[in-house]
Motif scaffolding. Structure first.
Motif, mmCIF file in Angstrom:
data_model
loop_
_atom_site.group_PDB
_atom_site.id
_atom_site.type_symbol
_atom_site.label_atom_id
_atom_site.label_comp_id
_atom_site.label_asym_id
_atom_site.label_seq_id
_atom_site.Cartn_x
_atom_site.Cartn_y
_atom_site.Cartn_z
ATOM 1 N N LYS A 25 37.016 35.571 49.521
ATOM 2 C CA LYS A 25 36.493 34.887 48.249
ATOM 3 C C LYS A 25 35.485 33.718 48.848
ATOM 4 N N PRO A 26 34.454 33.481 48.087
ATOM 5 C CA PRO A 26 33.909 34.051 46.738
ATOM 6 C C PRO A 26 33.265 35.304 46.652
ATOM 7 N N ASP A 27 33.458 36.279 48.032
ATOM 8 C CA ASP A 27 32.883 37.587 47.871
ATOM 9 C C ASP A 27 33.915 38.244 46.770
ATOM 10 N N PRO A 28 33.347 39.124 46.010
ATOM 11 C CA PRO A 28 34.280 39.719 45.229
ATOM 12 C C PRO A 28 35.063 40.984 45.768
ATOM 13 N N ALA A 29 34.773 41.289 46.840
ATOM 14 C CA ALA A 29 35.517 42.636 47.786
ATOM 15 C C ALA A 29 36.872 42.443 47.561
ATOM 16 N N PRO A 30 37.487 41.453 48.122
ATOM 17 C CA PRO A 30 38.821 41.349 47.957
ATOM 18 C C PRO A 30 39.385 41.644 46.613
ATOM 19 N N LEU A 31 39.067 41.400 45.543
ATOM 20 C CA LEU A 31 39.382 41.558 44.245
ATOM 21 C C LEU A 31 39.141 43.064 43.782
ATOM 22 N N LEU A 32 38.010 43.490 44.114
ATOM 23 C CA LEU A 32 37.567 45.043 43.927
ATOM 24 C C LEU A 32 38.691 45.749 44.788
ATOM 25 N N HIS A 33 39.141 45.235 45.836
ATOM 26 C CA HIS A 33 39.859 46.125 46.836
ATOM 27 C C HIS A 33 41.117 46.526 46.048
ATOM 28 N N VAL A 34 41.731 45.285 45.430
ATOM 29 C CA VAL A 34 43.023 45.183 44.826
ATOM 30 C C VAL A 34 42.958 46.143 43.627
ATOM 31 N N CYS A 35 41.993 45.933 42.908
ATOM 32 C CA CYS A 35 41.603 46.798 41.753
ATOM 33 C C CYS A 35 41.827 48.292 42.098
ATOM 34 N N GLU A 36 40.919 48.742 43.199
ATOM 35 C CA GLU A 36 41.062 50.308 43.575
ATOM 36 C C GLU A 36 42.273 50.395 43.912
ATOM 37 N N ALA A 37 43.075 49.515 44.868
ATOM 38 C CA ALA A 37 44.160 50.112 45.176
ATOM 39 C C ALA A 37 45.401 50.204 44.287
ATOM 40 N N LEU A 38 45.220 49.406 43.022
ATOM 41 C CA LEU A 38 46.191 49.493 42.000
ATOM 42 C C LEU A 38 45.519 50.350 40.740
ATOM 43 N N ASP A 39 44.808 51.229 40.960
ATOM 44 C CA ASP A 39 43.688 52.024 40.145
ATOM 45 C C ASP A 39 43.689 51.122 38.701
#
Length: 225
Positions: free
Chosen positions: A150-164
């Motif tokens: 963070k503040p890069d969005p990649a960690p948040l998007l990674h979590v979203c993808e992992a949890l569908d």
């Protein structure tokens, strides 16, 4: 509220770890023969991960200019810091009021919970275990879990993808500009907490979706819909 996933920051949002971080920072500086700093100064240096904290402590200010430090000096100092922080045992780290009960209420209400912190991942499980939170979070990412933080969005998007879960179904919750910007960059709603570490800036200036002065109010807001 058509939301399924709540992504939380850690330091300054759920826990106040500054006393231990300050002790480790000053232990590092002492080992390196440098002057130590008061806790209120170090508090303003926390939030961008351990390396930035170390760099700020080495130069004694929040803005570190290019060329002020060599990579070798920072590598060495960061290792000294890690050793000191590991030895602290987390004895001064506390949960903010209503966080423990609030997290459990949110999980019981059916929300998926995730943790995305800029703290090195090696220090996270022990703290979660200490508070009994190890089973609350479906995903946990540290500042070095991916190539960016963070503040890069990649960690948040990674979590979203992992949890569908889609970003539109998620909320980023945090106390600093890194949290709010990461959420905004990921196109998700953001909830700000005013009591944490944000380099002296009012979290409201970053225009989160909503801002709260305490965790209980945030929980009530999420549950009311």
């Amino acid at each position: 509220m058509d939301k399924q996933l709540l992504i939380f920051d850690f330091d300054g949002t759920l826990i106040d770890s500054v006393p231990d971080l300050a002790d480790a920072t000053n232990a590092m500086l002492t080992t390196l023969g440098k002057n130590s700093y008061p806790i209120d100064t170090i508090r303003n240096w926390v939030g961008n991960g351990s390396r930035m904290l170390v760099e700020r402590a080495l130069v004694g200010k929040i803005e570190v200019l290019d060329g002020e430090l060599t990579k070798e000096d920072v590598d060495h100092a960061e290792q000294v810091f890690f050793d000191a922080y590991s030895n602290m045992g987390g004895s001064k780290t506390i949960a903010y009021p209503d966080v423990d009960g609030g997290l459990k209420k949110l999980q019981a209400a059916g929300f998926k919970l995730a943790l995305v912190t800029n703290k090195p991942i090696r220090f996270v499980p022990k703290i979660l275990q200490f508070f009994g939170w190890q089973d609350l979070f479906s995903e946990v990412l540290g500042g070095d879990s991916l190539s960016v933080k963070k503040p890069d969005p990649a960690p948040l998007l990674h979590v979203c993808e992992a949890l569908d879960v889609t970003p539109a179904q998620a909320i980023m919750i945090g106390d600093s500009r890194n949290d709010i910007l990461a959420g905004q960059n990921a196109n998700m709603d953001t909830l700000g907490l005013s009591y944490g570490y944000n380099y002296g800036q009012d979290i409201r200036e970053l225009n989160p979706t909503e801002t709260f002065d305490d965790f209980a109010a945030l929980v009530a807001y999420i549950l009311k819909d």
